[in-house]
Scaffold this motif. Structure first.
Motif, PDB file in Angstrom:
ATOM      1  N   LYS A 396      20.635 -14.386   8.280  1.00  0.00           N
ATOM      2  CA  LYS A 396      21.984 -14.296   9.105  1.00  0.00           C
ATOM      3  C   LYS A 396      22.936 -13.487   8.522  1.00  0.00           C
ATOM      4  O   LYS A 396      23.166 -13.582   7.356  1.00  0.00           O
ATOM      5  N   ILE A 397      23.343 -12.476   9.320  1.00  0.00           N
ATOM      6  CA  ILE A 397      24.483 -11.547   8.552  1.00  0.00           C
ATOM      7  C   ILE A 397      25.638 -12.125   8.825  1.00  0.00           C
ATOM      8  O   ILE A 397      26.006 -12.623   9.999  1.00  0.00           O
ATOM      9  N   SER A 398      26.659 -12.140   7.815  1.00  0.00           N
ATOM     10  CA  SER A 398      27.955 -12.746   7.864  1.00  0.00           C
ATOM     11  C   SER A 398      28.858 -11.962   8.633  1.00  0.00           C
ATOM     12  O   SER A 398      28.716 -10.776   8.873  1.00  0.00           O
ATOM     13  N   ALA A 399      29.736 -12.611   9.377  1.00  0.00           N
ATOM     14  CA  ALA A 399      30.680 -12.030  10.318  1.00  0.00           C
ATOM     15  C   ALA A 399      31.560 -11.107   9.348  1.00  0.00           C
ATOM     16  O   ALA A 399      32.118 -10.128   9.797  1.00  0.00           O
ATOM     17  N   ASN A 400      31.810 -11.509   8.163  1.00  0.00           N
ATOM     18  CA  ASN A 400      32.737 -10.883   7.411  1.00  0.00           C
ATOM     19  C   ASN A 400      32.068  -9.516   6.990  1.00  0.00           C
ATOM     20  O   ASN A 400      32.828  -8.367   6.827  1.00  0.00           O
ATOM     21  N   ARG A 401      30.758  -9.611   6.685  1.00  0.00           N
ATOM     22  CA  ARG A 401      30.158  -8.373   6.435  1.00  0.00           C
ATOM     23  C   ARG A 401      30.268  -7.258   7.679  1.00  0.00           C
ATOM     24  O   ARG A 401      30.587  -6.132   7.334  1.00  0.00           O
ATOM     25  N   ILE A 402      30.198  -7.661   8.685  1.00  0.00           N
ATOM     26  CA  ILE A 402      30.344  -7.012  10.085  1.00  0.00           C
ATOM     27  C   ILE A 402      31.761  -6.579  10.213  1.00  0.00           C
ATOM     28  O   ILE A 402      31.766  -5.299  10.497  1.00  0.00           O
ATOM     29  N   ALA A 403      32.607  -7.456   9.734  1.00  0.00           N
ATOM     30  CA  ALA A 403      34.074  -6.863   9.801  1.00  0.00           C
ATOM     31  C   ALA A 403      34.468  -5.740   9.065  1.00  0.00           C
ATOM     32  O   ALA A 403      35.050  -4.878   9.443  1.00  0.00           O
ATOM     33  N   GLU A 404      33.759  -5.808   7.825  1.00  0.00           N
ATOM     34  CA  GLU A 404      33.871  -4.774   6.739  1.00  0.00           C
ATOM     35  C   GLU A 404      33.223  -3.468   7.371  1.00  0.00           C
ATOM     36  O   GLU A 404      34.121  -2.590   7.066  1.00  0.00           O
ATOM     37  N   ILE A 405      32.092  -3.536   7.880  1.00  0.00           N
ATOM     38  CA  ILE A 405      31.464  -2.214   8.625  1.00  0.00           C
ATOM     39  C   ILE A 405      32.348  -1.747   9.512  1.00  0.00           C
ATOM     40  O   ILE A 405      32.726  -0.401   9.639  1.00  0.00           O
ATOM     41  N   LEU A 406      32.791  -2.441  10.389  1.00  0.00           N
ATOM     42  CA  LEU A 406      33.592  -2.257  11.525  1.00  0.00           C
ATOM     43  C   LEU A 406      35.008  -1.228  11.279  1.00  0.00           C
ATOM     44  O   LEU A 406      35.434  -0.572  11.414  1.00  0.00           O
ATOM     45  N   ALA A 407      35.458  -2.076  10.269  1.00  0.00           N
ATOM     46  CA  ALA A 407      36.779  -1.670   9.678  1.00  0.00           C
ATOM     47  C   ALA A 407      36.696  -0.445   9.008  1.00  0.00           C
ATOM     48  O   ALA A 407      37.738   0.668   8.732  1.00  0.00           O
ATOM     49  N   ALA A 408      35.702  -0.135   8.381  1.00  0.00           N
ATOM     50  CA  ALA A 408      35.264   1.247   7.630  1.00  0.00           C
ATOM     51  C   ALA A 408      34.828   2.487   8.550  1.00  0.00           C
ATOM     52  O   ALA A 408      34.994   3.630   8.220  1.00  0.00           O
ATOM     53  N   GLN A 409      34.470   2.159   9.803  1.00  0.00           N
ATOM     54  CA  GLN A 409      33.877   2.958  10.929  1.00  0.00           C
ATOM     55  C   GLN A 409      35.041   3.996  11.127  1.00  0.00           C
ATOM     56  O   GLN A 409      36.380   3.419  11.660  1.00  0.00           O
ATOM     57  N   HIS A 410      35.065   5.182  11.198  1.00  0.00           N
ATOM     58  CA  HIS A 410      35.990   6.205  11.684  1.00  0.00           C
ATOM     59  C   HIS A 410      36.018   6.422  13.183  1.00  0.00           C
ATOM     60  O   HIS A 410      34.948   5.901  13.786  1.00  0.00           O
ATOM     61  N   ALA A 411      36.774   6.846  13.923  1.00  0.00           N
ATOM     62  CA  ALA A 411      37.149   6.961  15.206  1.00  0.00           C
ATOM     63  C   ALA A 411      35.995   7.837  15.854  1.00  0.00           C
ATOM     64  O   ALA A 411      35.429   7.793  16.682  1.00  0.00           O
ATOM     65  N   ASP A 412      35.415   8.635  14.840  1.00  0.00           N
ATOM     66  CA  ASP A 412      34.112   9.520  15.600  1.00  0.00           C
ATOM     67  C   ASP A 412      32.923   8.789  15.484  1.00  0.00           C
ATOM     68  O   ASP A 412      31.883   9.347  16.051  1.00  0.00           O
ATOM     69  N   GLY A 413      32.936   7.457  15.006  1.00  0.00           N
ATOM     70  CA  GLY A 413      31.636   6.700  15.058  1.00  0.00           C
ATOM     71  C   GLY A 413      30.933   6.706  13.509  1.00  0.00           C
ATOM     72  O   GLY A 413      29.977   5.892  13.551  1.00  0.00           O
ATOM     73  N   GLY A 414      31.429   7.449  12.578  1.00  0.00           N
ATOM     74  CA  GLY A 414      30.557   7.760  11.629  1.00  0.00           C
ATOM     75  C   GLY A 414      31.329   6.933  10.363  1.00  0.00           C
ATOM     76  O   GLY A 414      32.342   6.390  10.610  1.00  0.00           O
ATOM     77  N   TRP A 415      30.717   6.805   9.309  1.00  0.00           N
ATOM     78  CA  TRP A 415      31.303   6.420   8.177  1.00  0.00           C
ATOM     79  C   TRP A 415      31.787   7.181   6.948  1.00  0.00           C
ATOM     80  O   TRP A 415      30.724   8.143   6.451  1.00  0.00           O
ATOM     81  N   ARG A 416      32.711   7.602   6.603  1.00  0.00           N
ATOM     82  CA  ARG A 416      33.068   8.656   5.641  1.00  0.00           C
ATOM     83  C   ARG A 416      33.077   7.981   4.155  1.00  0.00           C
ATOM     84  O   ARG A 416      33.455   6.802   4.096  1.00  0.00           O
ATOM     85  N   GLU A 417      32.539   8.781   3.338  1.00  0.00           N
ATOM     86  CA  GLU A 417      32.485   8.213   1.907  1.00  0.00           C
ATOM     87  C   GLU A 417      32.508   9.400   0.936  1.00  0.00           C
ATOM     88  O   GLU A 417      32.237  10.577   1.348  1.00  0.00           O
ATOM     89  N   PRO A 418      32.778   9.090  -0.460  1.00  0.00           N
ATOM     90  CA  PRO A 418      33.021  10.032  -1.472  1.00  0.00           C
ATOM     91  C   PRO A 418      31.427  10.771  -1.313  1.00  0.00           C
ATOM     92  O   PRO A 418      30.756  10.061  -1.527  1.00  0.00           O
ATOM     93  N   GLY A 419      31.460  12.100  -1.766  1.00  0.00           N
ATOM     94  CA  GLY A 419      30.313  12.823  -2.141  1.00  0.00           C
ATOM     95  C   GLY A 419      30.361  13.927  -1.889  1.00  0.00           C
ATOM     96  O   GLY A 419      31.597  14.798  -1.728  1.00  0.00           O
ATOM     97  N   PHE A 420      29.227  14.834  -2.036  1.00  0.00           N
ATOM     98  CA  PHE A 420      29.330  16.296  -1.877  1.00  0.00           C
ATOM     99  C   PHE A 420      28.050  16.904  -0.857  1.00  0.00           C
ATOM    100  O   PHE A 420      27.391  15.905  -0.336  1.00  0.00           O
ATOM    101  N   VAL A 421      28.488  17.879  -0.258  1.00  0.00           N
ATOM    102  CA  VAL A 421      27.390  18.591   0.728  1.00  0.00           C
ATOM    103  C   VAL A 421      27.139  19.764   0.220  1.00  0.00           C
ATOM    104  O   VAL A 421      28.370  20.595  -0.571  1.00  0.00           O
ATOM    105  N   ARG A 422      26.023  20.349   0.602  1.00  0.00           N
ATOM    106  CA  ARG A 422      25.919  21.847   0.281  1.00  0.00           C
ATOM    107  C   ARG A 422      26.215  22.999   1.264  1.00  0.00           C
ATOM    108  O   ARG A 422      26.169  22.631   2.297  1.00  0.00           O
ATOM    109  N   ASP A 423      26.727  23.874   0.699  1.00  0.00           N
ATOM    110  CA  ASP A 423      27.070  25.042   1.754  1.00  0.00           C
ATOM    111  C   ASP A 423      25.744  25.804   1.946  1.00  0.00           C
ATOM    112  O   ASP A 423      24.635  25.517   1.400  1.00  0.00           O
TER     113      ASP A 423
END
Length: 461
Positions: A396-423
């Motif tokens: 069973k997945i905890s409700a707290n874990r789901i709350a964390e995922i939803l809180a971190a979700q951006h308005a565009d539907g994705g999740w932003r995180e530190p990192g690099f992308v290539r040009d």
């Protein structure tokens, strides 16, 4: 997210939040999307599952946009390469089934004996269907899932979608070797299976001798490396489940029979990464020697259990117990699984920074998993449940874990995180606002769907 980082309906592995930069294993741009997971089909499956659980049209639209991208990326050889080009100038050089074509008829012919002896020549490299890294199998699986979802949700049938699936399944079915395995890639649409006289159906055996240095021959026509044959078996099982066509069941069973034949004899009842047509383990790349392969052996065990669950054929359980016992004996003192164990001597094999094979793990290149995790405990637990006919309650997945995922979700539907992308030139760019990782999106959407299923009692087909 589908309106911000999608290009032509498809996705890369990593994107800047505005979608201007993106990359898969290689650099992308606004006119290139990545098929190899966790790219376009992986994101599509996440949208599709969300649609089936919620009924929200935005998810269905995003999934159908993914399908359109994949349909436009299907090659004349029947499958997909690692990426899809949408730039008109580049597309003109690639024989896609949709749009500009190039010498499709000429490339359709595969002379005798067929198979890897012909395909490895890469005469039509722009037409290469890639089975490596779950590339074509992921694309076909998503399209099969979409077609099934459209049926159960009373969406209008699509002849374009079904036609794409039919060509892909015919292509991959005929690319299967008589022994049941698949190879890394092929560069033309197969019209018949490779010749059984050239690729005989025999059991694996130890070579009399093998080179301790890279041979550069790429003689491995039967591939377990990167789960190639394993993923194709899974795709064929899904095709059988969703279409009811027993041809795909037969392909999956033949794939399973290859896994049975490929298990090395005692004293090492596990599997190598690649085999030649004589069913001897052989070299592939300069850091992939003929050896017992710990990671691939574990994926084989998981695939054998998948086959048993789908077919109830007890043959697919028989190799598991001796393989688990043997692989446990290969574990390192730190509990890790060596990627390679030497044939017959059972010594762990590594490579140093000069790519010289050694038993010393002190200076290994960091681009490859020469030591991996052991999944033997979970594999053994699943095996015992299948053998004994018992079941396991889903965690069973905890409700707290789901709350964390939803809180971190951006308005565009994705999740932003530190990192690099290539040009587009492949240079690393580290945006201050972070990046969007397709793997994170797929993982989080999966957890949200799992939670929704557990709370509502609903499930996806």
């Amino acid at each position: 997210m589908s309106t911000t980082i999608a290009d032509h309906g498809g996705y890369a592995w990593v994107s800047s939040v505005d979608g201007e930069l993106s990359n898969g294993e290689g650099a992308c741009n606004n006119d290139r999307v990545w098929v190899q997971p966790p790219g376009t089909p992986s994101v599509g499956d996440a949208y599709l599952r969300a649609y089936l659980l919620t009924g929200e049209s935005v998810h269905f639209q995003a999934a159908t946009d993914v399908a359109k991208a994949l349909i436009e990326g299907q090659l004349a050889s029947g499958g997909w390469n690692y990426f899809i080009e949408f730039d008109p100038e580049l597309r003109a050089k690639i024989p896609y089934r949709v749009g500009v074509r190039s010498k499709v008829g000429k490339m359709a012919h595969t002379p005798e004996p067929g198979g890897w002896e012909i395909w490895r020549q890469r005469k039509f490299k722009n037409n290469t269907t890639v089975l490596d890294d779950n590339t074509t199998s992921a694309a076909v699986s998503f399209l099969l899932n979409l077609q099934a979802a459209m049926e159960v949700s009373n969406q209008p049938a699509s002849s374009t979608l079904s036609g794409t699936i039919d060509v892909a399944l015919e292509s991959t079915r005929l690319a299967q070797f008589p022994i049941g395995a698949w190879c890394h890639n092929y560069d033309r649409m197969p019209v018949q299976q490779p010749s059984v006289s050239h690729y005989p159906i025999i059991d694996a055996s130890y070579p009399e001798d093998w080179s301790r240095t890279w041979t550069k021959k790429y003689a491995g026509c039967y591939l377990l490396n990167d789960s190639i044959t394993q993923d194709m078996i899974g795709m064929m099982l899904l095709a059988w489940k969703t279409t009811g066509d027993d041809r795909y069941r037969d392909c999956a069973i033949r794939g399973g029979e290859f896994l049975l034949r490929a298990q090395m004899p005692e004293p090492q009842p596990a599997w190598a990464q690649q085999y030649d047509r004589h069913m001897h383990p052989v070299w592939d790349r300069k850091f992939e020697p003929p050896a017992i392969a710990g990671h691939e052996s574990q994926t084989v065990l998981e695939t054998l259990m998948d086959l048993y669950e789908a077919t109830q054929d007890a043959r697919f359980l028989k190799p598991i117990e001796p393989a688990i016992a043997y692989l446990k004996s290969c574990l390192r003192p730190d509990g890790g699984m060596p990627r390679y164990t030497e044939l017959k001597t059972n010594k762990p094999l590594y490579f140093n920074l000069k790519y010289e094979m050694t038993n010393d793990d002190s200076e290994m290149p960091d681009h490859y998993g020469f030591v991996g995790e052991s999944r033997l405990d979970s594999i053994e637990l699943r095996y015992r449940r299948l053998r004994d006919g018992t079941t396991e309650k889903a965690a069973k997945i905890s409700a707290n874990r789901i709350a964390e995922i939803l809180a971190a979700q951006h308005a565009d539907g994705g999740w932003r995180e530190p990192g690099f992308v290539r040009d587009p030139e492949g240079r690393k760019v580290t945006p201050k606002e972070g990046v969007i990782q397709s793997a994170t999106f797929v993982k989080n959407m999966g957890l949200l769907c799992d939670y929704l299923e557990s709370e509502t009692g609903s499930s996806t087909p």
